[in-house]
Design an enzyme around this catalytic site. Structure first.
Site, PDB file in Angstrom:
ATOM      1  N   ARG A  56       0.944  -1.098  -0.075  1.00 43.00           N
ATOM      2  CA  ARG A  56      -0.149   0.071  -0.058  1.00 43.00           C
ATOM      3  C   ARG A  56       0.907   1.247   0.102  1.00 43.00           C
ATOM      4  O   ARG A  56       0.290   2.342  -0.101  1.00 43.00           O
ATOM      5  CB  ARG A  56      -1.101  -0.049   0.922  1.00 43.00           C
ATOM      6  CG  ARG A  56      -1.985  -0.858   0.956  1.00 43.00           C
ATOM      7  CD  ARG A  56      -3.390  -0.462   1.864  1.00 43.00           C
ATOM      8  NE  ARG A  56      -3.278  -0.469   3.292  1.00 43.00           N
ATOM      9  CZ  ARG A  56      -4.125   0.089   3.963  1.00 43.00           C
ATOM     10  NH1 ARG A  56      -5.251   0.451   3.698  1.00 43.00           N
ATOM     11  NH2 ARG A  56      -3.965   0.057   5.477  1.00 43.00           N
ATOM     12  N   ASP A  57       2.090   1.267   0.077  1.00 42.26           N
ATOM     13  CA  ASP A  57       3.013   2.472   0.048  1.00 42.26           C
ATOM     14  C   ASP A  57       4.155   2.292  -0.693  1.00 42.26           C
ATOM     15  O   ASP A  57       5.236   2.588  -0.046  1.00 42.26           O
ATOM     16  CB  ASP A  57       3.393   3.154   1.333  1.00 42.26           C
ATOM     17  CG  ASP A  57       3.640   4.482   1.385  1.00 42.26           C
ATOM     18  OD1 ASP A  57       3.621   5.057   0.432  1.00 42.26           O
ATOM     19  OD2 ASP A  57       4.060   5.047   2.528  1.00 42.26           O
ATOM     20  N   VAL A  58       4.279   1.512  -2.022  1.00 43.12           N
ATOM     21  CA  VAL A  58       5.339   1.352  -2.550  1.00 43.12           C
ATOM     22  C   VAL A  58       5.897   2.570  -3.257  1.00 43.12           C
ATOM     23  O   VAL A  58       5.240   3.259  -3.970  1.00 43.12           O
ATOM     24  CB  VAL A  58       5.186   0.390  -3.798  1.00 43.12           C
ATOM     25  CG1 VAL A  58       6.415  -0.109  -4.533  1.00 43.12           C
ATOM     26  CG2 VAL A  58       4.618  -1.205  -3.078  1.00 43.12           C
ATOM     27  N   THR A  95       1.510   7.506  -0.711  1.00 46.08           N
ATOM     28  CA  THR A  95       2.387   8.456  -1.155  1.00 46.08           C
ATOM     29  C   THR A  95       1.808   9.022  -2.211  1.00 46.08           C
ATOM     30  O   THR A  95       1.729   8.360  -3.160  1.00 46.08           O
ATOM     31  CB  THR A  95       4.200   8.181  -1.192  1.00 46.08           C
ATOM     32  OG1 THR A  95       4.559   7.660   0.051  1.00 46.08           O
ATOM     33  CG2 THR A  95       4.903   9.349  -1.666  1.00 46.08           C
TER      34      THR A  95
END
Length: 244
Positions: A56-58, A95
């Site tokens: 969920r935040d690569v 992000t």
């Protein structure tokens, strides 16, 4: 109680790309291996865990490099286990600039959300900076007419080795596929990892003449010689906090 981790002295991928001196040390072979390492990590999370895990935040800030410039996917504070019996609705986290566009209206997390974020990171690594508006104009003729060589990070000399050329072509091709606005059209991370492990790009045009249009529309054909990834045995997966 203590959590002990490997020291990753090279910092984040974002930090290395933002620093001109460090960016020049990321030759094409090392850059490609970083992207492959991230792909293998996400393939493991999505397809080889008892329950699929979506990061969920690569982002380039969450890919850390060790002293050998091997990639480790980090920061699992927002990661989520997928429940096959649930709609997997979620708050919007991640992000800005890396989030899959469908999250804005579905609020439902899937592995394809990570695939999109991976595509952004892969293209960012090849370009030397966040792709930004390039992503939103990919379908426009003016963007598709661009030559791939003009898309690459100008701080690094263009690849001249045949193997580097083929690797760069394959990475950019896979990145563009991952950035499809339709989640169903994106490859899985398993597909991406298998492409990196088993084949190289094979284009009819010479490297300087390959356009974005060709990469988005032309098939990549595998070659007979297998490519054995240098990093496949040395990846580290950090899972300090996963909410279910």
């Amino acid at each position: 109680m203590f959590l002990v981790y490997e020291y990753l002295g090279r910092g984040s991928l974002f930090y290395n790309l933002a620093n001109d001196v460090k960016a020049k040390r990321l030759n094409w072979n090392k850059s490609v291996n970083i992207i492959k390492g991230a792909a293998y990590a996400l393939d493991y999370l999505h397809h080889h865990c008892p329950s699929p895990i979506v990061h969920r935040d690569v982002s380039s800030n969450n890919i850390l490099l060790n002293s050998e410039l091997e990639a480790c996917v980090s920061d699992f504070g927002t990661a989520r286990l997928l429940d096959p019996d649930s709609s997997n609705q979620t708050l919007l986290v991640g992000t800005y600039g890396y989030l899959a566009p469908e999250l804005a209206y579905t609020m439902s997390v899937t592995t394809k959300c990570d695939v999109y974020s991976f595509g952004v990171v892969a293209l960012e690594t090849m370009m030397g900076h966040h792709p930004g508006e390039f992503i939103t104009t990919m379908s426009k003729p003016c963007t598709q007419q661009l030559l791939m060589k003009d898309l690459l990070d100008p701080r690094i000399p263009p690849p001249t080795c045949g193997e580097d050329m083929q690797d760069v072509l394959l990475v950019v091709k896979q990145a563009l596929a991952c950035l499809s606005s339709d989640p169903k059209s994106r490859p899985s991370m398993e597909d991406v990892a298998n492409q990196f492990s088993d084949s190289k790009a094979s284009m009819n045009s010479s490297f300087p003449d390959v356009s974005i249009y060709q990469l988005m529309n032309q098939e990549i054909y595998p070659i007979d010689k297998k490519y054995i990834p240098l990093m496949s045995q040395s990846l580290v997966f950090y899972l300090p906090s996963i909410d279910s």
